[in-house]
Write an enzyme that holds these catalytic residues in place. Structure first.
Site, PDB file in Angstrom:
ATOM      1  CE  LYS A  20      -3.711  -2.150   2.627  1.00  0.00           C
ATOM      2  NZ  LYS A  20      -4.438  -2.478   4.038  1.00  0.00           N
ATOM      3  CE1 TYR A  60      -8.840  -3.579   1.159  1.00  0.00           C
ATOM      4  CE2 TYR A  60      -8.389  -1.323   0.374  1.00  0.00           C
ATOM      5  CZ  TYR A  60      -7.824  -2.478   1.078  1.00  0.00           C
ATOM      6  OH  TYR A  60      -6.807  -2.749   1.622  1.00  0.00           O
ATOM      7  CG  ASN A 123      -2.937  -2.858   7.316  1.00  0.00           C
ATOM      8  OD1 ASN A 123      -2.855  -2.430   6.189  1.00  0.00           O
ATOM      9  ND2 ASN A 123      -3.781  -3.502   7.881  1.00  0.00           N
ATOM     10  CG  HIS A 126      -4.704  -6.360  -0.161  1.00  0.00           C
ATOM     11  ND1 HIS A 126      -6.008  -6.418   0.684  1.00  0.00           N
ATOM     12  CD2 HIS A 126      -4.916  -7.249  -1.378  1.00  0.00           C
ATOM     13  CE1 HIS A 126      -6.783  -7.346  -0.065  1.00  0.00           C
ATOM     14  NE2 HIS A 126      -6.136  -8.025  -1.106  1.00  0.00           N
ATOM     15  CD  GLU A 137      -8.256  -9.584  -3.196  1.00  0.00           C
ATOM     16  OE1 GLU A 137      -9.040  -8.771  -2.323  1.00  0.00           O
ATOM     17  OE2 GLU A 137      -7.106  -9.774  -3.043  1.00  0.00           O
TER      18      GLU A 137
HETATM   19  P1  GDP Z   1      -6.805  -7.372   5.675  1.00  0.00           P
HETATM   20  O1  GDP Z   1      -7.479  -8.515   4.998  1.00  0.00           O
HETATM   21  O2  GDP Z   1      -6.120  -7.892   6.890  1.00  0.00           O
HETATM   22  O3  GDP Z   1      -6.181  -6.180   4.892  1.00  0.00           O
HETATM   23  O4  GDP Z   1      -7.892  -6.916   6.520  1.00  0.00           O
HETATM   24  P2  GDP Z   1      -9.667  -6.301   5.882  1.00  0.00           P
HETATM   25  O5  GDP Z   1     -10.079  -6.934   4.772  1.00  0.00           O
HETATM   26  O6  GDP Z   1     -10.437  -6.574   7.120  1.00  0.00           O
HETATM   27  O7  GDP Z   1      -9.788  -4.800   5.873  1.00  0.00           O
HETATM   28  C1  GDP Z   1      -9.110  -4.217   4.890  1.00  0.00           C
HETATM   29  C2  GDP Z   1      -8.167  -2.913   5.317  1.00  0.00           C
HETATM   30  O8  GDP Z   1      -8.947  -1.966   5.915  1.00  0.00           O
HETATM   31  C3  GDP Z   1      -7.055  -3.508   6.439  1.00  0.00           C
HETATM   32  O9  GDP Z   1      -5.949  -3.769   5.843  1.00  0.00           O
HETATM   33  C4  GDP Z   1      -6.833  -2.085   7.188  1.00  0.00           C
HETATM   34  O10 GDP Z   1      -5.894  -1.360   6.504  1.00  0.00           O
HETATM   35  C5  GDP Z   1      -8.304  -1.459   7.056  1.00  0.00           C
HETATM   36  N1  GDP Z   1      -9.065  -1.458   8.409  1.00  0.00           N
HETATM   37  C6  GDP Z   1      -9.501  -2.719   8.649  1.00  0.00           C
HETATM   38  N2  GDP Z   1     -10.173  -2.774   9.779  1.00  0.00           N
HETATM   39  C7  GDP Z   1     -10.144  -1.286  10.221  1.00  0.00           C
HETATM   40  C8  GDP Z   1     -10.689  -0.585  11.326  1.00  0.00           C
HETATM   41  O11 GDP Z   1     -10.901  -1.002  12.242  1.00  0.00           O
HETATM   42  N3  GDP Z   1      -9.966   0.691  11.108  1.00  0.00           N
HETATM   43  C9  GDP Z   1      -9.381   1.482  10.087  1.00  0.00           C
HETATM   44  N4  GDP Z   1      -9.171   2.590  10.175  1.00  0.00           N
HETATM   45  N5  GDP Z   1      -9.046   0.646   9.240  1.00  0.00           N
HETATM   46  C10 GDP Z   1      -9.303  -1.023   9.082  1.00  0.00           C
HETATM   47 MG    MG Z   2      -9.008  -8.317   3.478  1.00  0.00          MG
END
Ligand code: GDP
Ligand code: MG
Length: 162
Positions: A20, A60, A123, A126, A137
């Site tokens: 990212k 997303y 973080n 992805h 994707e």
């Molecule tokens: P991943 O698959 O581990 O990347 O997580 P997810 O698919 O659940 O979420 C996608 C991305 O959204 C994550 O990598 C984070 O950057 C962001 N994200 C997820 N949960 C949160 C949250 O509670 N707060 C914020 N600000 N960002 C979040």
């Molecule tokens: Mg995810």
């Protein structure tokens, strides 16, 4: 030959990994690629691009009801992203292990997020979360011609197949 079939099956699994904008800006491209490469996974596609907001929303789409969706899509489209496809046996699930938990506060040390990130909204990486997502994707980010199928000389040493 069974061994050839095993190798082919191992080669077939592919996952989508993206560094990212925060990972790119923090100079972590080589570090992240290195972790996948050293593990024994094979890079089959890579490019750097700035996704549009519309593109980020497509990527997303399953999170569109979440309160952080808009900020997340703004962020993903705020700068260069390194998009990649990695191939190997178990790469989807193990790629997620290499990456670590979504919230870097909960990621184990030794994982990419555990070692290199602090906040959930930044973080750095992805990774596809399953085989259907990986397929979708990869198709969103790459054309079929951008995916390079090849045999790596290291494979027989990585999989123990001669
Ligand atoms: P991943 O698959 O581990 O990347 O997580 P997810 O698919 O659940 O979420 C996608 C991305 O959204 C994550 O990598 C984070 O950057 C962001 N994200 C997820 N949960 C949160 C949250 O509670 N707060 C914020 N600000 N960002 C979040
Ligand atoms: Mg995810």
């Amino acid at each position: 030959m069974l061994q050839d079939q095993q190798l082919q099956a191992a080669e077939l699994e592919r996952t989508f990994i993206a560094i990212k904008p925060d990972g790119v800006q923090r100079g972590l491209i080589a570090e992240i690629i290195s972790r996948f490469e050293k593990k024994g996974f094979k890079l089959v596609a890579i490019k750097i691009m700035i996704p549009s907001k519309d593109f980020a929303q497509k990527h997303y789409h399953d999170l569109k009801e979440r309160p952080f969706f808009n900020g997340l899509c703004d962020f993903l489209s705020s700068g260069p992203v390194v998009a990649m496809v990695w191939e190997g046996e178990g790469v989807i699930k193990y790629g997620r292990k290499l990456i670590g938990a979504t919230d870097p506060q909960k990621s184990e040390p030794g994982t990419i997020r555990g070692d290199l990130a602090v906040g959930v909204g930044r973080n750095i990486i992805h990774g596809s979360d399953g085989s259907e997502t990986a397929k979708d994707e990869i198709a969103l980010w790459f054309t079929p011609r951008e995916l390079v199928s090849y045999t790596s000389n290291a494979e027989k040493w990585i999989y123990g197949i001669n």
